[in-house]
Design an enzyme around this catalytic site. Structure first.
Site, PDB file in Angstrom:
ATOM      1  N   ASP A 139       0.825  -1.209   0.000  1.00 20.12           N
ATOM      2  CA  ASP A 139       0.000   0.000   0.000  1.00 20.12           C
ATOM      3  C   ASP A 139       0.858   1.259   0.000  1.00 20.12           C
ATOM      4  O   ASP A 139       0.658   2.174   0.796  1.00 20.12           O
ATOM      5  CB  ASP A 139      -0.944   0.019   1.207  1.00 20.12           C
ATOM      6  CG  ASP A 139      -1.738  -1.274   1.357  1.00 20.12           C
ATOM      7  OD1 ASP A 139      -1.982  -1.688   2.508  1.00 20.12           O
ATOM      8  OD2 ASP A 139      -2.077  -1.868   0.326  1.00 20.12           O
TER       9      ASP A 139
ATOM     10  N   GLU B 157     -11.185   0.434  -3.990  1.00 19.20           N
ATOM     11  CA  GLU B 157     -10.518   0.932  -2.777  1.00 19.20           C
ATOM     12  C   GLU B 157      -9.241   1.665  -3.181  1.00 19.20           C
ATOM     13  O   GLU B 157      -9.019   1.914  -4.356  1.00 19.20           O
ATOM     14  CB  GLU B 157     -10.199  -0.242  -1.847  1.00 19.20           C
ATOM     15  CG  GLU B 157      -9.445  -1.356  -2.527  1.00 19.20           C
ATOM     16  CD  GLU B 157      -9.522  -2.670  -1.760  1.00 19.20           C
ATOM     17  OE1 GLU B 157     -10.175  -2.766  -0.719  1.00 19.20           O
ATOM     18  OE2 GLU B 157      -8.892  -3.634  -2.224  1.00 19.20           O
TER      19      GLU B 157
HETATM   20  C1  6LW Z   1      -5.906  -2.087   2.170  1.00 18.96           C
HETATM   21  C2  6LW Z   1      -6.826  -2.230   1.011  1.00 18.96           C
HETATM   22  C3  6LW Z   1      -6.654  -3.666   0.672  1.00 18.96           C
HETATM   23  O1  6LW Z   1      -6.374  -1.157   3.088  1.00 18.96           O
HETATM   24  O2  6LW Z   1      -6.068  -4.337   1.670  1.00 18.96           O
HETATM   25  O3  6LW Z   1      -7.131  -5.521  -0.511  1.00 18.96           O
HETATM   26  C4  6LW Z   1      -5.913  -3.477   2.775  1.00 18.96           C
HETATM   27  N1  6LW Z   1      -7.012  -4.196  -0.403  1.00 18.96           N
HETATM   28  O4  6LW Z   1      -6.489  -1.382  -0.069  1.00 18.96           O
HETATM   29  C5  6LW Z   1      -4.648  -3.781   3.509  1.00 18.96           C
HETATM   30  O5  6LW Z   1      -3.545  -3.749   2.653  1.00 18.96           O
END
Ligand code: 6LW
Length: 502
Positions: A22, A178
């Protein structure tokens, strides 16, 4: 400025190996700064500096005191999810979600990204993970979260104004929009997101509109990046951030994994930070190859200091690459009690418990050799390769005996033991990673043993590395190799991490 680099120069991806998922990046002048998620580990949010986007130096951890980072009760892969790092109004801003009970979204600021960072400004009106922070032309501050929705805030007080506004749901049919990031580029506002989930279906999509709150039109070429349904060596590519170089070129940092062994391939280092070039065509980004050896940026590379592999615990404080599980109370973890030693005092728990007393560093190489000299003194402890409470391998010593242990879910095993004389012992583990995908094997083998007085290594037990992979254990982290106390007090004289392959 030195001469331009040869056009065929390449760099090595990942640019930040090991569990550094991330990534969020910003540039101030000729300096780049980058942060990553850190989940249940303390201190949290590693901060990196670079002058070339290729060589990154860890300069600290943003959340390095209990008042900033409360992880009590957080499960493995809980705690600190995806942060966003920005520079505005003469200071650095960090917005992040702590998914631990009662925490939520919060803002931190600093004048120096190496720290100290402020105490948190809580954002109770911001619901959702993966918060992004952006200011529009008149200084209005917008927080955009997974979903994708947005709310206006006062970044100095944490006050929110009005209900969240839905901006975009991503590509129809795609999972989990996301990791939003907003950018004002040319005449448009761009909204970059991840979708498809952080496993093999992960991808990056983008939309653009006239204002930070839209309306947004999706890029006709979405996803602008994905490795889904491919056999490329880098998989799970997604959760990206964009940054413009001083020469006007554009670059993307993103997470990816390096599966090893046969199908489906097991990744053991967690999600790592990769770099890819970006060009613009008709006002939309075109992302270059996310390869293990991408073309280098068109400016001189500026290698930084190489992180020391050996720590003799004589600095008076722990180096920034050391992380612990959920907290690190001084009374349980100190380099003050015995000069030149790290002393760990157990809380009566072992590696199977959430409040184990553990100090480790991310495994950042597919093959490496790690050793530590431990004096079990009045206790029991050892050297562990940890993925979470239910997936760890270790070599443990107490008075007179060394044992090689493993836990994979409900299964526990002892794969080797031998008597040892009382007093200090050098414990070691050799991680022999397969350099490429090899259909016949798992990702690696972990061989534990003791180092004899003459320096030779006596193996006591070998364990299959696939059971310490994310494909088996799940979760968002990666392996961490370190020292622990299982009972009583143990002292560690030194710790040595030696890469054997990238
Ligand atoms: C993060 C989100 C995700 O907040 O996993 O699968 C979480 N996507 O973007 C943790 O890396």
């Amino acid at each position: 400025m030195p001469d331009k680099r040869p056009a065929d120069a390449t760099v090595t991806n990942p640019v930040i190996p090991g569990f550094h998922p991330d990534p969020s990046v910003c540039r101030v002048g000729d300096d780049y700064y980058l942060v990553c998620s850190s989940f249940e580990y303390f201190p949290g949010i590693p901060v990196f500096h670079s002058r070339d986007l290729v060589h990154w130096t860890r300069i600290g951890n943003a959340l390095d005191r209990p008042g900033q980072l409360r992880l009590t009760g957080s499960p493995s892969s809980g705690g600190i999810y995806a942060p966003t790092l920005r520079h505005h109004d003469g200071r650095f801003w960090l917005i992040v979600t702590n998914v631990a009970d009662g925490e939520g979204n919060m803002l931190f600021t600093a004048t120096d990204p190496a720290g100290p960072w402020s105490d948190p400004v809580y954002l109770p009106g911001v619901e959702g993970i993966d918060p992004d922070l952006a200011w529009d032309e008149d200084g209005t501050c917008w927080v955009t979260v997974a979903g994708i929705s947005q709310v206006r805030i006062d970044p100095y007080t944490g006050e929110t104004f009005g209900p969240p506004r839905k901006l975009w749901s991503g590509t129809p049919g795609a999972l989990a929009p996301e990791a939003p990031h907003l950018y004002r580029i040319g005449d448009h506002w761009y909204l970059l997101i991840a979708e498809g989930g952080t496993e093999r279906g992960h991808g990056v999509s983008i939309a653009r509109g006239p204002a930070p709150y839209g309306p947004f039109e999706p890029c006709p070429a979405n996803p602008v990046l994905t490795h889904r349904s491919s056999d490329r060596p880098v998989q799970n590519t997604g959760h990206a951030d964009l940054v413009q170089g001083p020469d006007g070129s554009w670059w993307m940092v993103l997470l990816g994994v390096r599966p090893r062994g046969g199908t489906p391939g097991w990744h053991v280092l967690g999600r790592e930070t990769f770099l890819a070039p970006v060009t613009w065509v008709d006002g939309w980004p075109v992302v270059g190859e996310v390869s293990p050896d991408p073309a280098a940026p068109p400016w001189p590379l500026v290698p930084g200091p190489v992180e020391a592999g050996r720590d003799d615990f004589d600095l008076g404080e722990l180096r920034p690459y050391w992380i612990s599980v959920r907290d690190r109370p001084e009374e349980l973890c100190t380099t003050e009690e015995r000069a030149g030693c790290l002393t760990l005092r157990a809380r009566g728990d072992g590696l199977d418990e959430p409040n184990v007393v553990f100090v480790g560093r991310r495994q950042q190489h597919l093959a490496c050799r790690v050793r530590t000299r431990i004096d079990p003194a009045e206790g029991r402890g050892g050297l562990a390769v940890r993925l979470d409470e239910e997936h760890h391998y270790e070599i443990e010593v107490s008075q007179g005996e060394v044992r090689v242990l493993g836990r994979v879910g409900p299964l526990r095993t002892v794969v080797g033991s031998r008597p040892v004389p009382a007093g200090p012992v050098v414990l070691g583990v050799r991680v022999s990673g397969t350099p490429v995908r090899d259909a016949r094997t798992g990702p690696d083998t972990l061989t534990f043993g003791v180092e004899e007085a003459d320096g030779t290594f006596t193996a006591l037990g070998a364990l299959d590395g696939r059971y310490l992979s994310t494909e088996v254990a799940g979760g968002f982290t990666g392996r961490v190799i370190g020292m622990y106390a299982a009972s009583g007090t143990v002292h560690f004289d030194w710790f040595d991490y030696e890469p054997l392959a990238p």
